[in-house]
Write a protein that holds these residues in place. Structure first.
Motif, PDB file in Angstrom:
ATOM      1  N   PHE A   1       0.835  -1.203   0.000  1.00 10.86           N
ATOM      2  CA  PHE A   1       0.000   0.000   0.000  1.00 10.86           C
ATOM      3  C   PHE A   1       0.870   1.253   0.000  1.00 10.86           C
ATOM      4  N   ILE A   2       0.471   2.232  -0.784  1.00 15.20           N
ATOM      5  CA  ILE A   2       1.166   3.513  -0.846  1.00 15.20           C
ATOM      6  C   ILE A   2       0.189   4.611  -0.443  1.00 15.20           C
ATOM      7  N   GLU A   3       0.585   5.422   0.512  1.00 17.44           N
ATOM      8  CA  GLU A   3      -0.262   6.498   1.017  1.00 17.44           C
ATOM      9  C   GLU A   3      -0.200   7.664   0.027  1.00 17.44           C
ATOM     10  N   GLU A   4      -1.159   7.707  -0.891  1.00 19.34           N
ATOM     11  CA  GLU A   4      -1.101   8.638  -2.013  1.00 19.34           C
ATOM     12  C   GLU A   4      -1.233  10.096  -1.593  1.00 19.34           C
ATOM     13  N   ARG A   5      -1.785  10.354  -0.424  1.00 20.54           N
ATOM     14  CA  ARG A   5      -1.902  11.754  -0.001  1.00 20.54           C
ATOM     15  C   ARG A   5      -0.534  12.375   0.259  1.00 20.54           C
ATOM     16  N   TYR A   6       0.507  11.534   0.378  1.00 20.67           N
ATOM     17  CA  TYR A   6       1.854  12.045   0.600  1.00 20.67           C
ATOM     18  C   TYR A   6       2.707  12.045  -0.673  1.00 20.67           C
TER      19      TYR A   6
ATOM     20  N   TYR B   1       8.807   9.825  -1.849  1.00 21.32           N
ATOM     21  CA  TYR B   1       8.205   8.815  -0.976  1.00 21.32           C
ATOM     22  C   TYR B   1       8.982   7.524  -1.207  1.00 21.32           C
ATOM     23  N   PHE B   2       9.758   7.117  -0.206  1.00 24.60           N
ATOM     24  CA  PHE B   2      10.546   5.890  -0.309  1.00 24.60           C
ATOM     25  C   PHE B   2       9.711   4.725   0.221  1.00 24.60           C
ATOM     26  N   LYS B   3       9.522   3.726  -0.629  1.00 23.65           N
ATOM     27  CA  LYS B   3       8.670   2.589  -0.293  1.00 23.65           C
ATOM     28  C   LYS B   3       9.482   1.291  -0.287  1.00 23.65           C
ATOM     29  N   ARG B   4       9.355   0.561   0.814  1.00 22.53           N
ATOM     30  CA  ARG B   4      10.113  -0.680   0.969  1.00 22.53           C
ATOM     31  C   ARG B   4       9.622  -1.787   0.029  1.00 22.53           C
ATOM     32  N   GLU B   5       8.349  -2.117   0.101  1.00 21.04           N
ATOM     33  CA  GLU B   5       7.791  -3.197  -0.723  1.00 21.04           C
ATOM     34  C   GLU B   5       7.192  -2.580  -1.988  1.00 21.04           C
TER      35      GLU B   5
ATOM     36  N   THR C   1       8.307   5.553  -9.698  1.00 19.51           N
ATOM     37  CA  THR C   1       7.940   6.743 -10.453  1.00 19.51           C
ATOM     38  C   THR C   1       8.930   7.851 -10.119  1.00 19.51           C
ATOM     39  N   SER C   2       8.676   9.045 -10.625  1.00 17.32           N
ATOM     40  CA  SER C   2       9.602  10.158 -10.402  1.00 17.32           C
ATOM     41  C   SER C   2       9.740  10.517  -8.933  1.00 17.32           C
ATOM     42  N   ASN C   3       8.688  10.305  -8.148  1.00 15.81           N
ATOM     43  CA  ASN C   3       8.765  10.658  -6.726  1.00 15.81           C
ATOM     44  C   ASN C   3       8.464   9.497  -5.771  1.00 15.81           C
TER      45      ASN C   3
END
Length: 329
Positions: A124-129, A135-139, A144-146
């Motif tokens: 899950f990615i918290e799109e409001r951020y 936004y660094f995501k582990r799984e 994308t660009s950010n």
């Protein structure tokens, strides 16, 4: 570089590996210019002692991480809100954005530079951020660009200098998921178990990334990472996945020497594994001495993985990558 590191605060959130390892790496790069707020006190040996806290309550008993720092009271955590308003910090890092977003409105309204880290097990990615900063995501599935990948790491001072060329175990006695094999009461004996083993089992838990992978590698042991071929490309990006796939393909037959109902969780069990074990039970089983005699290259593989860990998987290397991406954003 002055950095404010916002971490999760609830006692239930102690030992958030992504949060703690990122802080460890940043502190290694910038020392006490990194202010952890409200304070990851469980990583400070002096504060743990002061609070008379039992580190056995930490996830994994805090092995290889809980004694990361000293001097908890030397960090100036006063007037954080005022410092945010004056843009005192060069960067503000949200070490666990889905657990803590302290001061975020103030940070944004005063035009501070900031980044988010999401180290949760899910996809899950918290799109409001994600529209606000990196936004660094582990799984991570798709970069994308950010939205960028990030993975666990290991403190460089925990990595052994040389591999053990006289191992005692072909497969490490600790079997993930088998609580009766979790017999190690202190960090030293736990690490020695891996140092004394040629191979060690590991696999996906809640997420593909797991601190155990790095503990195996830092001790000069070779991970048998089950089903690693199914891992998404952008997850575990820094792990030497191609090499681990080759190792599993070439040496997985060794696991047929062990009772599959003991070493595998049910999701990994199949008829083939059971039949291979039954066949190997009839034949003479491979022992450590014979295996090493016939596979002397195994020590070169161990050294290759250890060198890779030293050069690519330390907390400081991962933290440096975060900073570089933050500066270019």
């Amino acid at each position: 570089m002055k950095i404010l590191f916002i971490s999760a605060t609830s006692k239930n959130n102690l030992t958030d590996y992504m949060n703690d390892l990122t802080l460890h790496g940043l502190r290694g790069l910038f020392g006490n210019d990194v202010v952890d707020y409200p304070g990851c006190w469980y990583l400070y040996s002096d504060e743990v002692k002061k609070r008379n806290f039992d580190t056995n309550e930490l996830w994994g008993k805090g092995f290889n991480l809980n004694d990361s720092f000293e001097g908890y009271d030397l960090i100036n955590r006063n007037d954080i809100n005022a410092k945010i308003k004056s843009k005192y910090f060069d960067l503000i890092v949200y070490g666990s954005i889905r657990r803590s977003s302290h001061f975020l409105d103030e940070v944004i309204n005063n035009n501070n530079k900031y980044i988010f880290i999401d180290g949760e097990d899910d996809r899950f990615i918290e799109e409001r951020y994600t529209s606000k900063s990196i936004y660094f995501k582990r799984e991570l599935l798709t970069e994308t660009s950010n939205i960028k990948p990030i993975n666990f790491s290991i403190p460089k001072n925990k990595i052994i200098k040389e591999i053990n060329r006289k191992p005692k175990n072909l497969l490490s006695p600790l079997i993930p998921g088998r609580l009766e094999t979790y017999i190690y009461k202190d960090e030293k004996s736990y690490n020695q178990m891996y140092q004394n083993s040629v191979f060690a089992l590991t696999y996906r838990k809640g997420g593909w990334d797991c601190f155990r992978h790095y503990e195996i590698l830092m001790n000069g042991c070779i991970p048998f990472y089950l089903e690693i071929n199914k891992c998404p490309n952008k997850t575990l990006e820094k792990l030497p996945k191609d090499l681990l796939k080759e190792i599993l393909k070439k040496y997985e037959w060794i696991l047929s020497n062990y009772n599959p109902f003991f070493i595998y969780k049910y999701k990994f069990l199949d008829i083939k594994k059971i039949m291979l074990f039954l066949i190997s039970s009839i034949k003479s089983k491979e022992n450590l001495e014979n295996f090493i005699h016939k596979n002397e290259e195994i020590f070169e593989i161990k050294k290759q993985l250890l060198d890779y860990t030293k050069n690519n998987l330390t907390t400081e290397v991962i933290a440096k990558g975060i900073i570089e991406r933050a500066r270019s954003f």
